[in-house]
Scaffold this active site. Structure first.
Site, PDB file in Angstrom:
ATOM      1  N   HIS A  26     -18.612   4.044   4.104  1.00 49.38           N
ATOM      2  CA  HIS A  26     -18.792   5.189   5.015  1.00 49.38           C
ATOM      3  C   HIS A  26     -20.281   5.141   5.357  1.00 49.38           C
ATOM      4  CE1 HIS A  26     -14.754   6.657   4.205  1.00 49.38           C
ATOM      5  NE2 HIS A  26     -14.976   6.332   2.939  1.00 49.38           N
ATOM      6  N   HIS A  75      -8.664   2.109  -3.319  1.00 50.91           N
ATOM      7  CA  HIS A  75      -8.762   2.755  -4.637  1.00 50.91           C
ATOM      8  C   HIS A  75      -7.695   2.215  -5.601  1.00 50.91           C
ATOM      9  CE1 HIS A  75     -11.560   5.278  -2.553  1.00 50.91           C
ATOM     10  NE2 HIS A  75     -10.609   5.741  -1.760  1.00 50.91           N
ATOM     11  N   HIS A 133      -5.733   5.044   2.002  1.00 51.55           N
ATOM     12  CA  HIS A 133      -6.352   5.671   0.833  1.00 51.55           C
ATOM     13  C   HIS A 133      -5.208   6.079  -0.092  1.00 51.55           C
ATOM     14  CE1 HIS A 133      -8.626   8.951  -1.312  1.00 51.55           C
ATOM     15  NE2 HIS A 133      -7.409   9.455  -1.331  1.00 51.55           N
ATOM     16  N   ASP A 182     -16.625   1.912  -1.191  1.00 48.01           N
ATOM     17  CA  ASP A 182     -16.731   3.324  -0.793  1.00 48.01           C
ATOM     18  C   ASP A 182     -18.211   3.737  -0.692  1.00 48.01           C
ATOM     19  OD1 ASP A 182     -15.624   5.691   0.102  1.00 48.01           O
ATOM     20  OD2 ASP A 182     -14.554   6.153  -1.743  1.00 48.01           O
ATOM     21  N   LYS A 192      -7.171   4.079   9.378  1.00 49.85           N
ATOM     22  CA  LYS A 192      -7.237   4.510   7.974  1.00 49.85           C
ATOM     23  C   LYS A 192      -6.485   5.830   7.840  1.00 49.85           C
ATOM     24  CE  LYS A 192      -9.397   5.583   3.861  1.00 49.85           C
ATOM     25  NZ  LYS A 192     -10.784   5.954   3.808  1.00 49.85           N
TER      26      LYS A 192
HETATM   27  N1  ARG Z   1     -13.319   8.653  -1.673  1.00 51.59           N
HETATM   28  C1  ARG Z   1     -12.663   8.582  -2.943  1.00 51.59           C
HETATM   29  C2  ARG Z   1     -11.926   9.858  -3.227  1.00 51.59           C
HETATM   30  O1  ARG Z   1     -12.507  10.885  -3.010  1.00 51.59           O
HETATM   31  C3  ARG Z   1     -13.664   8.295  -4.016  1.00 51.59           C
HETATM   32  C4  ARG Z   1     -13.118   8.029  -5.344  1.00 51.59           C
HETATM   33  C5  ARG Z   1     -14.216   7.713  -6.280  1.00 51.59           C
HETATM   34  N2  ARG Z   1     -13.795   7.580  -7.655  1.00 51.59           N
HETATM   35  C6  ARG Z   1     -13.394   6.476  -8.161  1.00 51.59           C
HETATM   36  N3  ARG Z   1     -13.083   6.468  -9.419  1.00 51.59           N
HETATM   37  N4  ARG Z   1     -13.280   5.396  -7.510  1.00 51.59           N
HETATM   38  O2  ARG Z   1     -10.813   9.857  -3.604  1.00 51.59           O
END
Ligand code: ARG
Length: 428
Positions: free
Chosen positions: A86, A271, A251, A343, A210
């Site tokens: 981002h 993720h 996501h 991220d 996305k």
């Molecule tokens: N943008 C993601 C979310 O808010 C970030 C997650 C960050 N945490 C992690 N353990 N990868 O869901």
């Protein structure tokens, strides 16, 4: 005397112009990482003309007019690619001020700073997965025009999410509403609604689509992993994107949402934190990439309370961070395709390289992690013909580090040389 000085300056200027126009460069690489074969080659020469690689090998005749860049004490590798950034912003130190006291104009004014930091960290290409106000498109275009310095950007425009989802504004008064053009919030529901949103994004310049298949961490919904679209809605998003020639990134933290997104045909799961055995098998069957931000837990748990994030969010991170890394390792061991994505913006831009250490700690070899950030990432984005390895015919996206990252993976946190499209942006 004046005349002599002006003649000398003219000659210097002419020489400078000639040097600029003479568009042949030779890079002498002490070591070169061939990400296609997984081998480290020694004493290689890379011949570059204009923005492209013309020849690579140990036995190349050096053209007389070539500019020589001596990296014989360095390890040279393809420009790195981060598939989940981002890039337009990062937390400014106050959670509520970021939400309520800033507009996309504020974001737009500072975005170039992060673009430059990202490129100087060795990331010559990023896939940017969600930005408010179409700032990502303006940034991409300004970089492509040569107005500002930054990586090649493949941008998603707005994150597509259902009402109350990770992409919506949650946890505040129902009377609060941002006044923005229809489509700009990315909130869309129902098969017709999500199709219309995909069209809005494409119309406004999206290279990739996305959407939020599951809940998230850094948002105020209760769940982290529950699905936030039906199977029909996910199918509609992916098929609409496909109709417009776009790939889709989902996501997804939750096991169920991951499987739904994979069945819908997404190119990548972002993720992937709570993926289960069945999800891993499905990803293998469908050839779905996993893009897992395995560094972020570190930064969130040490910094986010100080940045004013609500406890609810920190607690969600505590629930998910460790499992995400363990499940990443399971996916790697099962042979799921991995592309590098961090991220960025969750942590300060330019630190992207810190994730390599975590990827190798959780299952990948150093070569595997480098491949994830080069050839695999290019494959996921759909730009393998153009970049992702140092091969004749590709763009000259080339970086160098002091140590061999195969022996010392953290050397990728300190990139010494950066060339993008044949232009040198950093040479320490
Ligand atoms: N943008 C993601 C979310 O808010 C970030 C997650 C960050 N945490 C992690 N353990 N990868 O869901």
């Amino acid at each position: 005397m004046r005349k002599i000085i002006s003649t000398i300056s003219f000659l210097l200027f002419a020489a400078f112009c000639f040097a600029q126009n003479n568009n042949t460069t030779i890079i002498k690489a002490g070591k070169l990482i061939d990400v296609e074969t997984g081998k480290v080659l020694t004493n290689q020469l890379i011949l570059i003309r204009h923005d492209s690689i013309v020849q690579v090998g140990s036995n190349i005749a050096i053209p007389k007019d070539a500019k020589v860049i001596d990296l014989s004490k360095y390890t040279v590798l393809p420009g790195l690619i981060d598939c989940h950034t981002h890039i337009t912003g990062q937390p400014g130190g106050d959670y509520y001020a970021d939400i309520f006291r800033k507009t996309p104009v504020d974001v737009a004014v500072t975005a170039h700073i992060y673009a430059k930091k990202t490129l100087e960290a060795g990331f010559t290409t990023v896939r940017d997965l969600g930005s408010a106000g179409l700032v990502d498109i303006a940034l991409r275009n300004a970089i492509n025009n040569g107005d500002i310095v930054g990586p090649n950007i493949y941008a998603a425009t707005v994150f597509i999410g259902s009402t109350g989802s990770h992409g919506d504004l949650n946890g505040f008064s129902a009377y609060l509403q941002f006044n923005m053009p229809k489509g700009m919030s990315g909130v869309a529901n129902g098969v017709e609604g999500v199709r219309e949103q995909v069209r809005y994004n494409v119309k406004n310049g999206a290279d990739v689509i996305k959407f939020g298949a599951s809940a998230g961490v850094l948002s105020e919904e209760e769940s982290v992993g529950a699905p936030q679209y039906t199977q029909e809605e996910m199918n509609a998003i992916v098929s609409e994107a496909k109709m417009w020639g776009r790939k889709t990134a989902a996501h997804a933290h939750g096991a169920e949402a991951i499987k739904m997104a994979v069945k819908a045909g997404v190119a990548s799961v972002e993720h992937g934190s709570l993926v289960d055995e069945e999800g891993i098998q499905l990803m293998k069957e469908h050839g779905t990439y996993l893009v897992s931000d395995v560094y972020d837990d570190e930064y969130i748990l040490s910094e986010y309370a100080k940045l004013g994030f609500p406890e609810k969010i920190i607690n969600k991170e505590k629930m998910v961070g460790k499992l995400q890394r363990e499940n990443f390792q399971k996916a790697v061991e099962a042979g799921v395709k991995i592309a590098f994505g961090t991220d960025a913006g969750v942590y300060p831009h330019g630190w992207n390289g810190k994730q390599f250490k975590w990827m190798t700690r959780f299952g990948l070899s150093p070569m595997g992690a480098i491949q994830a950030a080069t050839i695999n990432a290019a494959d996921l984005i759909g730009i393998k013909e153009k970049t992702g390895s140092i091969k004749a015919g590709k763009k000259a996206d080339i970086i160098a580090v002091a140590a061999n990252p195969i022996d010392e993976i953290t050397s990728l946190e300190n990139v010494q040389f950066v060339m993008k499209n044949g232009v040198v942006y950093k040479n320490n």
